[in-house]
Design a protein around this motif. Sequence first.
Motif, PDB file in Angstrom:
ATOM      1  N   THR A 200       3.404 -16.201  -0.295  1.00 34.23           N
ATOM      2  CA  THR A 200       4.043 -15.019   0.264  1.00 34.23           C
ATOM      3  C   THR A 200       2.948 -14.116   0.811  1.00 34.23           C
ATOM      4  O   THR A 200       1.965 -13.835   0.118  1.00 34.23           O
ATOM      5  N   TYR A 201       3.106 -13.674   2.043  1.00 33.96           N
ATOM      6  CA  TYR A 201       2.120 -12.809   2.694  1.00 33.96           C
ATOM      7  C   TYR A 201       2.671 -11.389   2.722  1.00 33.96           C
ATOM      8  O   TYR A 201       3.766 -11.139   3.223  1.00 33.96           O
ATOM      9  N   LEU A 202       1.888 -10.485   2.154  1.00 34.59           N
ATOM     10  CA  LEU A 202       2.294  -9.097   1.984  1.00 34.59           C
ATOM     11  C   LEU A 202       1.487  -8.191   2.893  1.00 34.59           C
ATOM     12  O   LEU A 202       0.279  -8.369   3.052  1.00 34.59           O
ATOM     13  N   CYS A 203       2.164  -7.201   3.424  1.00 33.28           N
ATOM     14  CA  CYS A 203       1.529  -6.180   4.245  1.00 33.28           C
ATOM     15  C   CYS A 203       1.651  -4.857   3.480  1.00 33.28           C
ATOM     16  O   CYS A 203       2.669  -4.611   2.825  1.00 33.28           O
ATOM     17  N   ALA A 204       0.619  -4.022   3.546  1.00 35.25           N
ATOM     18  CA  ALA A 204       0.664  -2.750   2.821  1.00 35.25           C
ATOM     19  C   ALA A 204      -0.082  -1.671   3.594  1.00 35.25           C
ATOM     20  O   ALA A 204      -1.072  -1.954   4.278  1.00 35.25           O
ATOM     21  N   VAL A 205       0.388  -0.428   3.474  1.00 28.05           N
ATOM     22  CA  VAL A 205      -0.286   0.706   4.091  1.00 28.05           C
ATOM     23  C   VAL A 205      -0.373   1.833   3.066  1.00 28.05           C
ATOM     24  O   VAL A 205       0.467   1.927   2.168  1.00 28.05           O
ATOM     25  N   PRO A 206      -1.375   2.700   3.195  1.00 25.32           N
ATOM     26  CA  PRO A 206      -1.398   3.896   2.344  1.00 25.32           C
ATOM     27  C   PRO A 206      -0.179   4.748   2.674  1.00 25.32           C
ATOM     28  O   PRO A 206       0.208   4.879   3.840  1.00 25.32           O
ATOM     29  N   GLN A 207       0.393   5.361   1.650  1.00 26.44           N
ATOM     30  CA  GLN A 207       1.667   6.047   1.812  1.00 26.44           C
ATOM     31  C   GLN A 207       1.615   7.192   2.806  1.00 26.44           C
ATOM     32  O   GLN A 207       2.594   7.501   3.451  1.00 26.44           O
ATOM     33  N   GLY A 208       0.496   7.834   2.934  1.00 23.61           N
ATOM     34  CA  GLY A 208       0.418   8.958   3.849  1.00 23.61           C
ATOM     35  C   GLY A 208      -0.152  10.159   3.152  1.00 23.61           C
ATOM     36  O   GLY A 208      -0.324  10.157   1.938  1.00 23.61           O
ATOM     37  N   GLY A 209      -0.480  11.188   3.914  1.00 27.98           N
ATOM     38  CA  GLY A 209      -1.084  12.365   3.318  1.00 27.98           C
ATOM     39  C   GLY A 209      -2.568  12.165   3.115  1.00 27.98           C
ATOM     40  O   GLY A 209      -3.150  11.205   3.588  1.00 27.98           O
ATOM     41  N   SER A 210      -3.165  13.074   2.390  1.00 24.74           N
ATOM     42  CA  SER A 210      -4.607  12.999   2.187  1.00 24.74           C
ATOM     43  C   SER A 210      -4.908  12.545   0.771  1.00 24.74           C
ATOM     44  O   SER A 210      -4.033  12.462  -0.078  1.00 24.74           O
ATOM     45  N   GLY A 211      -6.141  12.238   0.541  1.00 23.75           N
ATOM     46  CA  GLY A 211      -6.532  11.832  -0.799  1.00 23.75           C
ATOM     47  C   GLY A 211      -6.160  10.398  -1.116  1.00 23.75           C
ATOM     48  O   GLY A 211      -5.931   9.590  -0.229  1.00 23.75           O
ATOM     49  N   ASN A 212      -6.081  10.085  -2.385  1.00 20.65           N
ATOM     50  CA  ASN A 212      -5.868   8.712  -2.836  1.00 20.65           C
ATOM     51  C   ASN A 212      -4.390   8.393  -2.921  1.00 20.65           C
ATOM     52  O   ASN A 212      -3.835   8.216  -4.000  1.00 20.65           O
ATOM     53  N   THR A 213      -3.720   8.325  -1.774  1.00 19.40           N
ATOM     54  CA  THR A 213      -2.303   7.974  -1.791  1.00 19.40           C
ATOM     55  C   THR A 213      -2.165   6.477  -2.025  1.00 19.40           C
ATOM     56  O   THR A 213      -3.008   5.704  -1.602  1.00 19.40           O
ATOM     57  N   PRO A 214      -1.101   6.072  -2.705  1.00 18.49           N
ATOM     58  CA  PRO A 214      -0.977   4.662  -3.080  1.00 18.49           C
ATOM     59  C   PRO A 214      -0.649   3.765  -1.900  1.00 18.49           C
ATOM     60  O   PRO A 214      -0.117   4.209  -0.888  1.00 18.49           O
ATOM     61  N   LEU A 215      -0.949   2.487  -2.052  1.00 18.83           N
ATOM     62  CA  LEU A 215      -0.523   1.496  -1.082  1.00 18.83           C
ATOM     63  C   LEU A 215       0.966   1.224  -1.269  1.00 18.83           C
ATOM     64  O   LEU A 215       1.441   1.065  -2.393  1.00 18.83           O
ATOM     65  N   VAL A 216       1.678   1.182  -0.146  1.00 19.35           N
ATOM     66  CA  VAL A 216       3.095   0.832  -0.138  1.00 19.35           C
ATOM     67  C   VAL A 216       3.219  -0.552   0.475  1.00 19.35           C
ATOM     68  O   VAL A 216       2.707  -0.795   1.571  1.00 19.35           O
ATOM     69  N   PHE A 217       3.872  -1.445  -0.232  1.00 19.57           N
ATOM     70  CA  PHE A 217       3.986  -2.837   0.200  1.00 19.57           C
ATOM     71  C   PHE A 217       5.314  -3.112   0.883  1.00 19.57           C
ATOM     72  O   PHE A 217       6.348  -2.526   0.540  1.00 19.57           O
ATOM     73  N   GLY A 218       5.291  -4.046   1.839  1.00 20.48           N
ATOM     74  CA  GLY A 218       6.522  -4.606   2.366  1.00 20.48           C
ATOM     75  C   GLY A 218       7.053  -5.671   1.417  1.00 20.48           C
ATOM     76  O   GLY A 218       6.420  -6.007   0.410  1.00 20.48           O
ATOM     77  N   LYS A 219       8.221  -6.207   1.746  1.00 20.34           N
ATOM     78  CA  LYS A 219       8.846  -7.212   0.892  1.00 20.34           C
ATOM     79  C   LYS A 219       8.190  -8.582   1.022  1.00 20.34           C
ATOM     80  O   LYS A 219       8.414  -9.447   0.191  1.00 20.34           O
ATOM     81  N   GLY A 220       7.394  -8.753   2.072  1.00 13.67           N
ATOM     82  CA  GLY A 220       6.665  -9.999   2.213  1.00 13.67           C
ATOM     83  C   GLY A 220       7.381 -11.040   3.047  1.00 13.67           C
ATOM     84  O   GLY A 220       8.604 -10.969   3.258  1.00 13.67           O
ATOM     85  N   THR A 221       6.616 -11.992   3.546  1.00 14.20           N
ATOM     86  CA  THR A 221       7.154 -13.170   4.210  1.00 14.20           C
ATOM     87  C   THR A 221       6.752 -14.380   3.377  1.00 14.20           C
ATOM     88  O   THR A 221       5.567 -14.605   3.117  1.00 14.20           O
TER      89      THR A 221
END
Lengths: 112, 115
Positions: free
Chosen positions: A85-106
């Motif tokens: 399964t291949y997952l894509c993720a981006v930092p949630q937004g805002g400044s500082g150490n915002t968490p990675l938000v993952f997609g559901k994957g392929t």
Amino acid sequence: EDQVTQSPEALRLQEGESSSLNCSYTVSGLRGLFWYRQDPGKGPEFLFTLYSAGEEKEKERLKATLTKKESFLHITAPKPEDSATYLCAVPQGGSGNTPLVFGKGTRLSVIA
Amino acid sequence: EPEVTQTPSHQVTQMGQEVILRCVPISNHLYFYWYRQILGQKVEFLVSFYNNEISEKSEIFDDQFSVERPDGSNFTLKIRSTKLEDSAMYFCASSLGIAGANVLTFGAGSRLTVL
């Protein structure tokens, strides 16, 4: 609303049959887009980070590209061991150490 | 290659019991995270931890959850009174710097089954 949407949900390829996976994102001010691979029962394993539109990264049969709204993971001449399964993720937004938000994957299956 | 180590790999517990999941992050990393993945669903953020305090937490991380770094190497997730819906794979991760600018390295996970 999901910030990261991946398509297709599942993909079945014959060995050697190239294809692409898509990741679209809605966060503004993107500060990195991450691709991970996850094998069943295991943790995500880092593949690539992309930071700016037009950027490309390659690793063996995989190439990741980034535009302003989406990223593609191109798989060239895949082998059965690329099944995962291949997952894509981006930092949630805002400044500082915002968490990675993952997609559901392929979920990719490569058949010999 | 440095790795994140998690124990136990699988824990079965009765509803209402307390559970502690343990993680040893990569030694020079400064930021620590817990994520969970319910079977068949996406990887969800629970909490991030830096400089001995929580820096971010999600709605999932309610009063039943707590994290601790009891010594210089371990990072733990405690669930005080487990519920059936806590059954999931729990992943610990660590990074050298903040998440956007640095790679998160994940452990192999701890599978929690609540009966």
